[in-house]
Design an enzyme around this catalytic site. Structure first.
Site, PDB file in Angstrom:
ATOM      1  N   GLU A  52     -50.183 -23.066  68.150  1.00 53.18           N
ATOM      2  CA  GLU A  52     -49.257 -24.183  68.003  1.00 53.18           C
ATOM      3  C   GLU A  52     -49.953 -25.321  67.264  1.00 53.18           C
ATOM      4  OE1 GLU A  52     -46.305 -26.887  70.841  1.00 53.18           O
ATOM      5  OE2 GLU A  52     -48.023 -25.842  71.720  1.00 53.18           O
ATOM      6  N   GLU A  82     -40.866 -18.928  75.380  1.00 53.97           N
ATOM      7  CA  GLU A  82     -42.007 -19.558  76.037  1.00 53.97           C
ATOM      8  C   GLU A  82     -41.604 -20.163  77.379  1.00 53.97           C
ATOM      9  OE1 GLU A  82     -44.653 -23.565  75.146  1.00 53.97           O
ATOM     10  OE2 GLU A  82     -43.826 -22.424  73.467  1.00 53.97           O
ATOM     11  N   TYR A 127     -35.159 -32.237  76.691  1.00 48.50           N
ATOM     12  CA  TYR A 127     -36.606 -32.218  76.511  1.00 48.50           C
ATOM     13  C   TYR A 127     -36.946 -31.227  75.402  1.00 48.50           C
ATOM     14  CZ  TYR A 127     -41.563 -31.925  77.708  1.00 48.50           C
ATOM     15  OH  TYR A 127     -42.938 -31.969  77.668  1.00 48.50           O
ATOM     16  N   ASP A 173     -38.879 -22.468  73.208  1.00 55.23           N
ATOM     17  CA  ASP A 173     -39.481 -22.909  74.463  1.00 55.23           C
ATOM     18  C   ASP A 173     -38.386 -23.201  75.484  1.00 55.23           C
ATOM     19  OD1 ASP A 173     -41.041 -23.961  76.460  1.00 55.23           O
ATOM     20  OD2 ASP A 173     -42.140 -25.342  75.161  1.00 55.23           O
ATOM     21  N   TRP A 223     -38.608 -29.455  83.750  1.00 55.14           N
ATOM     22  CA  TRP A 223     -38.461 -30.328  82.595  1.00 55.14           C
ATOM     23  C   TRP A 223     -37.145 -30.135  81.875  1.00 55.14           C
ATOM     24  CZ3 TRP A 223     -43.897 -29.146  80.249  1.00 55.14           C
ATOM     25  CH2 TRP A 223     -44.874 -29.735  81.056  1.00 55.14           C
ATOM     26  N   GLU A 260     -49.436 -22.783  79.129  1.00 56.97           N
ATOM     27  CA  GLU A 260     -49.990 -24.069  78.715  1.00 56.97           C
ATOM     28  C   GLU A 260     -50.328 -24.966  79.899  1.00 56.97           C
ATOM     29  OE1 GLU A 260     -46.718 -27.255  77.454  1.00 56.97           O
ATOM     30  OE2 GLU A 260     -46.458 -25.382  76.371  1.00 56.97           O
ATOM     31  N   HIS A 316     -39.153 -24.179  78.633  1.00 62.27           N
ATOM     32  CA  HIS A 316     -39.687 -25.273  79.451  1.00 62.27           C
ATOM     33  C   HIS A 316     -39.473 -25.040  80.948  1.00 62.27           C
ATOM     34  CE1 HIS A 316     -39.397 -27.646  75.559  1.00 62.27           C
ATOM     35  NE2 HIS A 316     -40.672 -27.742  75.903  1.00 62.27           N
ATOM     36  N   ARG A 334     -41.096 -22.912  65.735  1.00 63.00           N
ATOM     37  CA  ARG A 334     -40.432 -23.027  67.033  1.00 63.00           C
ATOM     38  C   ARG A 334     -39.141 -23.800  66.836  1.00 63.00           C
ATOM     39  NH1 ARG A 334     -42.270 -26.415  72.373  1.00 63.00           N
ATOM     40  NH2 ARG A 334     -40.911 -27.947  71.380  1.00 63.00           N
ATOM     41  N   ARG A 361     -50.853 -18.715  76.657  1.00 61.52           N
ATOM     42  CA  ARG A 361     -50.853 -19.990  75.945  1.00 61.52           C
ATOM     43  C   ARG A 361     -51.809 -21.029  76.543  1.00 61.52           C
ATOM     44  NH1 ARG A 361     -48.024 -22.244  72.711  1.00 61.52           N
ATOM     45  NH2 ARG A 361     -47.311 -23.986  74.037  1.00 61.52           N
TER      46      ARG A 361
END
Length: 402
Positions: free
Chosen positions: A339, A236, A159, A210, A402, A262, A212, A147, A283
């Site tokens: 991950e 992601e 982040y 990602d 985020w 997630e 986020h 990643r 995820r």
């Protein structure tokens, strides 16, 4: 055999973890992860005050019945606190069942579907040149997937990009820190990053990124389209997932694969995403989605719709959760990626475990049960420290993702 005691253990060996230890009247015990990053004490209280008293005297072998009792027996269903608590109990019961049977948990789930679990690492740095060095380090260790996250020019902090390259923990203060975010800067920068990465590492290394939850669907579609030449394995969390239908717009405009989940706590959070094939990887993870029992249901549904697993595995999951995830990863037919962020030495000491990394794969323990434990005496030396995840604001001060 009956459940004699349910212990809720809160410890902070470099970061906070909540662990459930279920002890039977025959001395067999199991452990489950109950960590909810930034809200650990809410889960600990739910377990201590509401769940633990209801388990004493029950048969630990009745995993499905206990799952249904804890889920349907609470008038206020679902949500991250409730489902994390259920997950911890469920995981501990699977650990007990494996120990009683004398088998590793993956054997109870149907046995191996593969020889090892392919994992991806986190390469992050402030600049493109620095992240290339980080990627190279993972490649040298044998990783087949990485990643990639970098700082964004014009933004003071981002982040997903840490000062400590090996042990990243974003929950950094009791009161959340506040970062400034610019979507325009981000969308301009990310394609440049992956152009350099592909130029340096060629076409075969699996690359992930990602987002986020920071974009709108049309912005995410633009990002996905701009990244198509670099053949990412996935982007992601491109948008907040409360509106599952929003992913349809992204799907209509880009062939870059999508991963999400997630922060999901149940199968109903991703039902539409899966059944309408709006994502490619789900995820969800053991600790946040109701344990091994419920996560298996999610993966079974996903398998019907050509969606593969890509479970969350950052350091806010304890080694207990990682061990559980590996047993499930090894058994399911539609595994995609796992991950894997390494824990600190202090965390590994508190949670001794038998899983191991070798040649780009993680391998679960062959010991009966999950093959992971908690050293309660050592855990007691690390008291809880309040820590929250950061909050993002746009340049005009509006609270953002985020």
């Amino acid at each position: 055999m009956k459940i004699a005691e349910v212990r809720v253990i809160v410890t902070c060996p470099d970061r906070n973890f909540v662990t459930v230890k279920i002890v039977t009247d025959e001395g067999v015990y199991g452990v489950g992860d109950a960590t909810l990053n930034g809200r650990e004490l809410a889960v600990a209280a739910y377990l201590t005050e509401h769940v633990a008293p209801q388990l004493t005297g029950r048969d630990p072998a009745r995993i499905e019945d206990i799952w249904q009792y804890l889920y349907k027996g609470a008038y206020w269903r679902r949500g991250p606190v409730t489902m994390t608590a259920i997950a911890a109990v469920d995981t501990a019961l699977w650990d007990i069942k494996g120990k009683v049977a004398g088998l590793p948990v993956y054997q109870l789930l149907g046995g191996r579907s593969r020889e090892g679990v392919t994992v991806y690492g986190h390469a992050n740095a402030d600049s493109i040149d620095a992240v290339l060095t980080e990627i190279s380090g993972y490649v040298d260790l044998g990783y087949r997937a990485v990643r990639v996250q970098t700082g964004i020019p014009g933004l003071e902090s981002t982040y997903g990009v840490s000062k400590d390259r090996m042990f990243y923990e974003p929950a950094d203060a009791a009161i959340p820190t506040e970062n400034v975010w610019s979507t325009a800067h981000y969308l301009d920068h990310v394609p440049r990053v992956f152009a350099r990465v592909r130029e340096e590492f060629g076409p075969t290394l699996r690359l992930l990124h990602d987002v986020h939850h920071r974009l709108t669907p049309i912005e995410a579609a633009r990002l996905g389209k701009s990244l198509e030449p670099y053949h990412l394995t996935w982007i992601e969390d491109p948008v907040p997932a409360e509106l599952q239908e929003g992913f349809r717009l992204i799907r209509q405009h880009t062939t870059t694969p999508i991963a999400v989940g997630e922060v999901f706590s149940s199968i109903w959070d991703c039902q539409q995403l899966i059944t309408e094939q709006l994502i490619d990887y789900i995820r969800t993870t053991v600790v946040h989605a109701g344990g091994i029992t419920h996560l298996r249901r999610i993966f079974d549904l996903a398998n019907l719709y050509h969606v593969r697993s890509g479970s969350h595995g950052a350091t806010d999951l304890s080694p207990v959760c990682m061990a559980a995830a590996l047993h499930l990863d090894l058994a399911i037919p539609n595994f995609g990626l796992q991950e894997y962020m390494r824990h600190t030495e202090a965390t590994d000491a508190v949670f001794p475990h038998g899983y191991r990394f070798e040649g780009g794969y993680l391998h679960p323990s062959e010991e009966p049960g999950l093959g992971v434990d908690i050293d309660e005496e050592l855990a007691a030396r690390y008291p809880y420290r309040a820590a929250s995840l950061p909050v993002n604001r746009l340049e005009d001060g509006t609270v953002h993702s985020w």
